[in-house]
Enzyme design. Structure first.
Site, short mmCIF file in Angstrom:
data_model
loop_
_atom_site.label_atom_id
_atom_site.label_comp_id
_atom_site.label_asym_id
_atom_site.label_seq_id
_atom_site.Cartn_x
_atom_site.Cartn_y
_atom_site.Cartn_z
N HIS A 206 -12.79 71.84 37.31
CA HIS A 206 -14.11 71.23 37.48
C HIS A 206 -14.63 71.42 38.89
CE1 HIS A 206 -13.63 68.47 33.74
NE2 HIS A 206 -14.24 69.59 33.47
N GLU A 441 -28.45 75.71 20.32
CA GLU A 441 -27.24 75.08 20.84
C GLU A 441 -26.41 74.44 19.73
OE1 GLU A 441 -28.51 72.10 23.67
OE2 GLU A 441 -30.36 71.78 22.56
N ASP A 465 -23.54 73.54 25.13
CA ASP A 465 -23.51 72.79 23.87
C ASP A 465 -23.16 73.69 22.69
OD1 ASP A 465 -23.82 70.12 24.46
OD2 ASP A 465 -26.00 70.20 24.50
N CYS A 512 -29.82 79.99 28.90
CA CYS A 512 -29.96 79.10 30.03
C CYS A 512 -28.70 78.25 30.26
CB CYS A 512 -31.18 78.18 29.86
SG CYS A 512 -31.18 77.23 28.33
#
Length: 580
Positions: A206, A441, A465, A512
């Site tokens: 992360h 998505e 997503d 995107c």
């Protein structure tokens, strides 16, 4: 003449930085535990629970701040940290350790370290979760220690401590550390930090994801040899090659200075064989819009409007929204794609009482919430957008609906928009219907992309997503983090299917998601046929530079070979072999 040393690691960003080494020591030290007979277990349990609740609130604030500054996906990282914080296995472990006679500080250290060791024994992205646990552990420890010292610094557990650390770093420094946590990384100012190098870590951690979003030159996993670099020494961090060069020679310094990958390329770019690729920016606020313009973005590929709706007691009015959209159109040359409000589920609005859902990622969010909304929220936004489309720069406006799963949802959203346009016209208010598109998505949207494209001007792939839903792997569940890989064959085939369906329906297709901002996969994305790539503003120059170096025909052949791969390892192996 002494040969220049190169310390090998893993490049996180494609950027090169030259600066002065600055070792950042971030560990939280504890003394030996007191005699168990001197520990008031009830008081220590209460102290832990108060601290845990305070850290959870701090994580929520930091999630929102990071989402505003870096991006939604990066902000979600702090939701994952909150999940660790509230995990019953951990909280029960701390409580039990306190019952055994440890004060809260040492109980936290002992319990978290047991779980850190479990993750360290795993392979791949799961091993990276050890750093997330350390981040949560240290937040708790800093706040507990501040409590003991009675400093009154209620925010010491996370953001404030990280910001204090970041502000202590001299301008132009290359930050060296054994490891960095996501909160420490999120506090860095990319305009002040020349680079980052760490002994441990991987490109999927992360902290690395945030580093990449910030566009800071970085190399991770260098190993203990990094400790041979002295504080104050000149250092080059080459995130493209994955090497750290201490005491670089004149040639390397000159090359680093010349290879400032953040130098903007203001003009549109094409591949070497003439295929135009639009490279736009993802933004979440006026500051981002200005940065996108400064980085040479061809437009805005994703204008997140959520920033207008959070951190306030009531929603923004039509005129405020109109001015925001108009100003963005006037600031950036090229198309500005505004995503209608994408909230609900995991992103509740503070002034709406929508109730808690058991699985918010599969619940009422995005266009689902907008269509069901009875409070005029959606229609107010559409009125502002239709008015903005009629301004002098309004021809560049495009509107995108999020979380579309069915053709019926799209038809309902379009019907609502056209009805509002008719109302505005009847009232004598200037308006225009802009280009329309949807985010792809969900697997459902990918399966009906041909029907959607027939009704629209464009499709835009939201890979974060899309990966979550294709792989049935919750983005906030660390136990399935290994499946959150957009280079998985099922995800790549969903992307390829969407691009093909979009083009057959005469719609252009963009991306995107975070994947679009990684120059290491630009060749694959161009090969898959994408027409537009939208990334964080800082990544725009590197993606443009990569596009210019590509041959579109060769990229298409590469994509065909990669799409035949059965596993993620095969995808990476074929891509690595073919893109050399």
């Amino acid at each position: 003449m002494t040969e220049q040393r190169e310390l090998a690691g893993t490049g996180v960003t494609p950027f090169v930085g030259l600066g002065t080494a600055y070792w950042l020591e971030t560990s939280v030290e504890l003394g030996p535990p007191p005699d168990p007979d001197d520990v008031d277990a009830d008081a220590e349990r209460d102290r832990f629970e108060r601290t845990r609740d305070a850290v959870r609130e701090a994580l929520e604030r930091e999630r929102d701040a990071t989402a505003d500054r870096v991006g939604d996906e990066e902000g979600d990282i702090f939701d994952a940290h909150a999940a660790f914080l509230m995990d019953p296995q951990i909280t029960d472990g701390v409580t039990a350790a306190v019952g055994d006679g440890l004060p809260a500080t040492h109980a936290v250290r002992e319990t978290f370290d047991e779980h850190v060791e479990q993750f360290e024994g795993l392979e791949g992205p799961m091993a990276d979760r050890a750093d997330d646990l350390r981040d949560v552990r240290d937040r708790l420890l800093r706040r507990l220690l501040a409590d003991e010292a009675d400093t009154g610094d209620a925010a010491t557990g996370g953001t404030a401590a990280a910001e204090e650390l970041a502000s202590s770093i001299p301008e132009g420094a290359v930050v060296l550390a054994d490891r960095l946590t996501p909160s420490e990384t999120a506090a860095f100012d990319p305009d002040r930090i020349a680079g980052i190098a760490t002994s441990t870590g991987s490109e999927t951690s992360h902290a690395a994801i945030i580093t990449r979003a910030l566009g800071i030159p970085a190399v991770v996993g260098v190993g203990d040899v990094l400790r041979t670099v002295s504080d104050g020494a000149p250092v080059v961090v080459d995130g493209d090659r994955g090497v750290v060069v201490p005491d670089p020679d004149d040639e390397t310094r000159a090359r680093a200075a010349a290879d400032r990958s953040v130098d903007p390329i203001p003009e549109p770019v094409s591949t070497s064989d003439g295929r135009s690729i639009e490279v736009a920016a993802n933004v979440a606020g006026r500051e981002d819009v200005e940065r996108a313009a400064a980085m040479g973005a061809d437009g805005i590929g994703l204008f997140r409007t959520e920033f207008l709706f959070f951190d306030r007691d009531e929603p923004p009015g039509e005129d405020e929204q109109f001015r925001t959209y108009r100003d963005a159109l006037e600031t950036v040359s090229g198309r500005v794609i505004v995503r209608t409000l994408d909230v609900g589920g995991d992103k509740p609005l503070p002034y709406r009482q929508d109730g808690t859902e058991r699985n918010p990622f599969l619940g009422s969010r995005g266009i689902r919430l907008s269509l069901a909304d009875q409070s005029d929220l959606f229609e107010t936004q559409l009125r502002a957008l239709l008015r903005a489309a009629a301004t002098p720069s309004g021809d560049d406006l495009a509107v995108m609906f999020p979380m579309i799963a069915t053709v019926e949802e799209l038809d309902a959203a379009r019907e609502r928009l056209h009805a509002i346009a008719a109302d505005l016209t009847a009232a004598g208010v200037d308006n225009a219907v802009p280009e329309l598109g949807v985010m792809i998505e969900t697997p459902a949207a990918a399966f009906v992309a041909d029907e959607l494209a027939a009704r629209l001007d464009f499709l835009s792939l939201g890979t974060n997503d899309l990966t979550q839903y294709v792989m049935a792997a919750d983005r906030e569940n660390e136990r399935v983090a290994d499946l959150q890989d957009p280079l998985s064959p099922p995800v790549l085939r969903a992307i390829a299917r969407t691009v093909r369906a979009g083009h057959e329906g005469d719609a252009w297709v963009g991306m995107c998601g975070e994947l679009a901002g990684d120059p290491a996969v630009t060749e694959l994305l161009v090969g898959l046929g994408l027409d537009e790539l939208s990334a964080s503003p800082i990544a725009v120059p590197a993606v443009k530079r990569r596009v210019r170096d590509l041959d579109a025909s060769a990229a298409a052949a590469l994509a065909d070979r990669v799409l035949d791969a059965a596993t993620r390892d095969e995808v990476r192996a074929r891509y690595a072999d073919d893109s050399r």
